[in-house]
Design a protein around this motif. Structure first.
Motif, PDB file in Angstrom:
ATOM      1  N   TYR A  31       0.846  -1.188   0.000  1.00 38.49           N
ATOM      2  CA  TYR A  31       0.000   0.000   0.000  1.00 38.49           C
ATOM      3  C   TYR A  31       0.883   1.239   0.000  1.00 38.49           C
ATOM      4  O   TYR A  31       1.872   1.301   0.725  1.00 38.49           O
ATOM      5  CB  TYR A  31      -0.892   0.022   1.247  1.00 38.49           C
ATOM      6  CG  TYR A  31      -1.882  -1.114   1.288  1.00 38.49           C
ATOM      7  CD1 TYR A  31      -1.583  -2.281   1.980  1.00 38.49           C
ATOM      8  CD2 TYR A  31      -3.094  -1.021   0.629  1.00 38.49           C
ATOM      9  CE1 TYR A  31      -2.481  -3.331   2.014  1.00 38.49           C
ATOM     10  CE2 TYR A  31      -3.999  -2.064   0.654  1.00 38.49           C
ATOM     11  CZ  TYR A  31      -3.687  -3.218   1.347  1.00 38.49           C
ATOM     12  OH  TYR A  31      -4.567  -4.257   1.371  1.00 38.49           O
ATOM     13  N   TYR A  33       0.678   5.532   0.191  1.00 35.39           N
ATOM     14  CA  TYR A  33      -0.220   6.555   0.709  1.00 35.39           C
ATOM     15  C   TYR A  33       0.297   7.960   0.419  1.00 35.39           C
ATOM     16  O   TYR A  33       1.503   8.189   0.306  1.00 35.39           O
ATOM     17  CB  TYR A  33      -0.339   6.427   2.242  1.00 35.39           C
ATOM     18  CG  TYR A  33      -0.784   5.079   2.743  1.00 35.39           C
ATOM     19  CD1 TYR A  33       0.112   4.024   2.870  1.00 35.39           C
ATOM     20  CD2 TYR A  33      -2.103   4.859   3.128  1.00 35.39           C
ATOM     21  CE1 TYR A  33      -0.288   2.784   3.344  1.00 35.39           C
ATOM     22  CE2 TYR A  33      -2.513   3.616   3.609  1.00 35.39           C
ATOM     23  CZ  TYR A  33      -1.606   2.594   3.720  1.00 35.39           C
ATOM     24  OH  TYR A  33      -2.004   1.368   4.201  1.00 35.39           O
ATOM     25  N   TYR A  35      -0.325  11.622   2.397  1.00 25.96           N
ATOM     26  CA  TYR A  35      -0.888  12.361   3.513  1.00 25.96           C
ATOM     27  C   TYR A  35      -0.561  13.834   3.361  1.00 25.96           C
ATOM     28  O   TYR A  35       0.472  14.200   2.813  1.00 25.96           O
ATOM     29  CB  TYR A  35      -0.304  11.874   4.851  1.00 25.96           C
ATOM     30  CG  TYR A  35      -0.862  10.560   5.350  1.00 25.96           C
ATOM     31  CD1 TYR A  35      -0.298   9.357   4.957  1.00 25.96           C
ATOM     32  CD2 TYR A  35      -1.950  10.536   6.213  1.00 25.96           C
ATOM     33  CE1 TYR A  35      -0.814   8.155   5.418  1.00 25.96           C
ATOM     34  CE2 TYR A  35      -2.466   9.331   6.681  1.00 25.96           C
ATOM     35  CZ  TYR A  35      -1.890   8.151   6.277  1.00 25.96           C
ATOM     36  OH  TYR A  35      -2.396   6.959   6.744  1.00 25.96           O
ATOM     37  N   LEU A  43      -1.750  14.553  10.507  1.00 26.61           N
ATOM     38  CA  LEU A  43      -1.744  14.126   9.111  1.00 26.61           C
ATOM     39  C   LEU A  43      -3.146  13.772   8.645  1.00 26.61           C
ATOM     40  O   LEU A  43      -3.883  13.063   9.316  1.00 26.61           O
ATOM     41  CB  LEU A  43      -0.836  12.909   8.936  1.00 26.61           C
ATOM     42  CG  LEU A  43       0.626  13.198   8.684  1.00 26.61           C
ATOM     43  CD1 LEU A  43       1.269  13.763   9.926  1.00 26.61           C
ATOM     44  CD2 LEU A  43       1.353  11.959   8.226  1.00 26.61           C
ATOM     45  N   LEU A  45      -5.192  11.844   5.733  1.00 22.73           N
ATOM     46  CA  LEU A  45      -5.064  10.899   4.631  1.00 22.73           C
ATOM     47  C   LEU A  45      -5.757  11.467   3.406  1.00 22.73           C
ATOM     48  O   LEU A  45      -6.947  11.766   3.423  1.00 22.73           O
ATOM     49  CB  LEU A  45      -5.689   9.555   5.007  1.00 22.73           C
ATOM     50  CG  LEU A  45      -5.722   8.500   3.908  1.00 22.73           C
ATOM     51  CD1 LEU A  45      -4.318   8.084   3.498  1.00 22.73           C
ATOM     52  CD2 LEU A  45      -6.516   7.275   4.349  1.00 22.73           C
ATOM     53  N   TYR A  48      -4.850   6.580  -1.065  1.00 22.27           N
ATOM     54  CA  TYR A  48      -3.856   5.521  -1.077  1.00 22.27           C
ATOM     55  C   TYR A  48      -4.143   4.616  -2.261  1.00 22.27           C
ATOM     56  O   TYR A  48      -5.231   4.622  -2.834  1.00 22.27           O
ATOM     57  CB  TYR A  48      -3.850   4.729   0.231  1.00 22.27           C
ATOM     58  CG  TYR A  48      -5.091   3.902   0.489  1.00 22.27           C
ATOM     59  CD1 TYR A  48      -6.192   4.457   1.128  1.00 22.27           C
ATOM     60  CD2 TYR A  48      -5.150   2.555   0.126  1.00 22.27           C
ATOM     61  CE1 TYR A  48      -7.320   3.714   1.375  1.00 22.27           C
ATOM     62  CE2 TYR A  48      -6.273   1.805   0.382  1.00 22.27           C
ATOM     63  CZ  TYR A  48      -7.364   2.372   1.006  1.00 22.27           C
ATOM     64  OH  TYR A  48      -8.479   1.630   1.251  1.00 22.27           O
ATOM     65  N   PHE A  88       3.214  14.068   2.503  1.00 23.30           N
ATOM     66  CA  PHE A  88       4.051  12.917   2.830  1.00 23.30           C
ATOM     67  C   PHE A  88       3.629  11.714   2.002  1.00 23.30           C
ATOM     68  O   PHE A  88       2.451  11.381   1.919  1.00 23.30           O
ATOM     69  CB  PHE A  88       3.929  12.549   4.301  1.00 23.30           C
ATOM     70  CG  PHE A  88       4.592  13.513   5.234  1.00 23.30           C
ATOM     71  CD1 PHE A  88       3.872  14.530   5.831  1.00 23.30           C
ATOM     72  CD2 PHE A  88       5.949  13.392   5.519  1.00 23.30           C
ATOM     73  CE1 PHE A  88       4.490  15.423   6.696  1.00 23.30           C
ATOM     74  CE2 PHE A  88       6.568  14.277   6.384  1.00 23.30           C
ATOM     75  CZ  PHE A  88       5.845  15.301   6.966  1.00 23.30           C
ATOM     76  N   ALA A  95      -1.073  -4.869   5.184  1.00 27.85           N
ATOM     77  CA  ALA A  95      -2.191  -4.118   5.735  1.00 27.85           C
ATOM     78  C   ALA A  95      -2.116  -4.100   7.251  1.00 27.85           C
ATOM     79  O   ALA A  95      -1.938  -5.135   7.882  1.00 27.85           O
ATOM     80  CB  ALA A  95      -3.517  -4.742   5.290  1.00 27.85           C
ATOM     81  N   GLY A  96      -2.216  -2.918   7.807  1.00 28.21           N
ATOM     82  CA  GLY A  96      -2.270  -2.794   9.250  1.00 28.21           C
ATOM     83  C   GLY A  96      -0.942  -2.608   9.935  1.00 28.21           C
ATOM     84  O   GLY A  96      -0.885  -2.452  11.148  1.00 28.21           O
ATOM     85  N   THR A  97       0.145  -2.626   9.186  1.00 29.54           N
ATOM     86  CA  THR A  97       1.445  -2.402   9.825  1.00 29.54           C
ATOM     87  C   THR A  97       1.793  -0.917   9.793  1.00 29.54           C
ATOM     88  O   THR A  97       1.135  -0.124   9.123  1.00 29.54           O
ATOM     89  CB  THR A  97       2.554  -3.201   9.127  1.00 29.54           C
ATOM     90  OG1 THR A  97       2.640  -2.764   7.764  1.00 29.54           O
ATOM     91  CG2 THR A  97       2.269  -4.686   9.166  1.00 29.54           C
ATOM     92  N   ALA A  98       2.809  -0.573  10.529  1.00 32.02           N
ATOM     93  CA  ALA A  98       3.228   0.827  10.598  1.00 32.02           C
ATOM     94  C   ALA A  98       3.711   1.305   9.231  1.00 32.02           C
ATOM     95  O   ALA A  98       4.143   0.528   8.390  1.00 32.02           O
ATOM     96  CB  ALA A  98       4.338   0.990  11.623  1.00 32.02           C
ATOM     97  N   LEU A  99       3.607   2.587   9.027  1.00 29.54           N
ATOM     98  CA  LEU A  99       3.983   3.169   7.746  1.00 29.54           C
ATOM     99  C   LEU A  99       5.416   3.686   7.776  1.00 29.54           C
ATOM    100  O   LEU A  99       5.902   4.159   8.799  1.00 29.54           O
ATOM    101  CB  LEU A  99       3.035   4.327   7.416  1.00 29.54           C
ATOM    102  CG  LEU A  99       1.544   4.004   7.423  1.00 29.54           C
ATOM    103  CD1 LEU A  99       0.745   5.234   7.030  1.00 29.54           C
ATOM    104  CD2 LEU A  99       1.248   2.855   6.499  1.00 29.54           C
ATOM    105  N   PHE A 101       7.564   6.602   6.221  1.00 25.76           N
ATOM    106  CA  PHE A 101       7.296   7.899   5.615  1.00 25.76           C
ATOM    107  C   PHE A 101       8.514   8.471   4.913  1.00 25.76           C
ATOM    108  O   PHE A 101       9.657   8.268   5.338  1.00 25.76           O
ATOM    109  CB  PHE A 101       6.866   8.899   6.690  1.00 25.76           C
ATOM    110  CG  PHE A 101       5.448   8.719   7.162  1.00 25.76           C
ATOM    111  CD1 PHE A 101       5.162   7.834   8.189  1.00 25.76           C
ATOM    112  CD2 PHE A 101       4.419   9.430   6.584  1.00 25.76           C
ATOM    113  CE1 PHE A 101       3.863   7.664   8.627  1.00 25.76           C
ATOM    114  CE2 PHE A 101       3.116   9.272   7.025  1.00 25.76           C
ATOM    115  CZ  PHE A 101       2.840   8.387   8.035  1.00 25.76           C
ATOM    116  N   GLY A 102       8.265   9.238   3.878  1.00 23.37           N
ATOM    117  CA  GLY A 102       9.282  10.101   3.316  1.00 23.37           C
ATOM    118  C   GLY A 102       9.406  11.351   4.178  1.00 23.37           C
ATOM    119  O   GLY A 102       8.654  11.526   5.144  1.00 23.37           O
TER     120      GLY A 102
END
Lengths: 111, 116
Positions: A31, A33, A35, A43, A45, A48, A88, A95-99, A101-102
């Motif tokens: 996935y 995204y 933001y 943030l 959303l 995505y 961002f 699915a469901g795990t931490a993201l 980020f740039g």
């Protein structure tokens, strides 16, 4: 480890289109995204995209995904001054795990 | 869309004191919440993953005894910064994932912590 890169700044005129680019290294990203963060705020959303999609459009926003090049872009049509914010890019490989980020792209819109 | 709140939005405290930050999912049950830290002009760095009813999972380099996380219910997770020091000053943001639509995380508005 995973890495997400974005250009730091983008400046456009009101009414023009804005294109914010992002590259990622994790080939198992599932996935991706976008933001939006306004000054002093959390943030929001925006949209995505699932990795088996090439494009997703939602009103003024168009997301393009080139999975081969691991490149993601966000196009904002008819950019308005209210679109000025930090954008961002983020990815997760499940699915469901931490993201991950740039560092964020600061979009400045001038009238 | 789903709403996540954080309280307080801003806190100033003296060095050595403890500060508790609350993260609430207002209209959905959040089985998992994430705590991030954001430095000025930097990206968000994941601190820990909090699952309801179990111990939090901390990222490498994050002191679990300093940043206490409790996820006692499906709508509330708390982050307590113990014995705060000026270097703990930062913007702390939580996010919550529900049981439906697991790919979507909703972020709170953030808490600005300033330790004097």
């Amino acid at each position: 480890g995973e890495d997400v890169e974005q250009s730091l700044f983008l400046s456009v005129r009101e009414g023009d289109s804005s294109v914010i680019n992002c590259t990622y290294t994790d080939s198992s990203s599932t996935y991706l995204y976008w933001y939006k963060q306004e000054p002093g705020a959390g943030l929001q959303l925006l949209t995505y995209i699932f990795s088996n999609m090439d494009m997703k459009q939602d009103q003024r926003l168009t997301v393009l995904l080139n999975k081969k090049d691991k490149h993601l872009s966000l196009r904002i049509a008819d950019t308005q001054t209210g679109d000025s914010a930090i954008y961002f890019c983020a990815e997760s490989n499940q699915a469901g795990t931490a993201l991950i980020f740039g560092k964020g792209t600061t979009l400045s819109v001038s009238s | 869309g789903a709403v996540v709140s954080q309280h307080p939005s801003r806190v100033i405290c003296k060095s050595g004191t403890s500060v508790k930050i609350e993260c609430r999912s207002l209209d959905f049950q959040a089985t998992t919440m994430f705590w991030y830290r954001q430095f000025p002009k930097k990206s968000l760095m994941l601190m820990a993953t909090s699952n309801e009813g179990s111990k939090a999972t901390y990222e490498q380099g994050v002191e679990k005894d300093k940043f206490l996380i409790n996820h006692a219910s499906l709508t509330l997770s708390t982050l307590t910064v113990t014995s705060a020091h000026p270097e703990d000053s930062s913007f702390y943001i939580c996010s919550a994932r529900g049981t439906v639509g697991r790919e979507t995380q909703y972020f709170g508005p953030g808490t600005r912590l300033l330790v004097l």
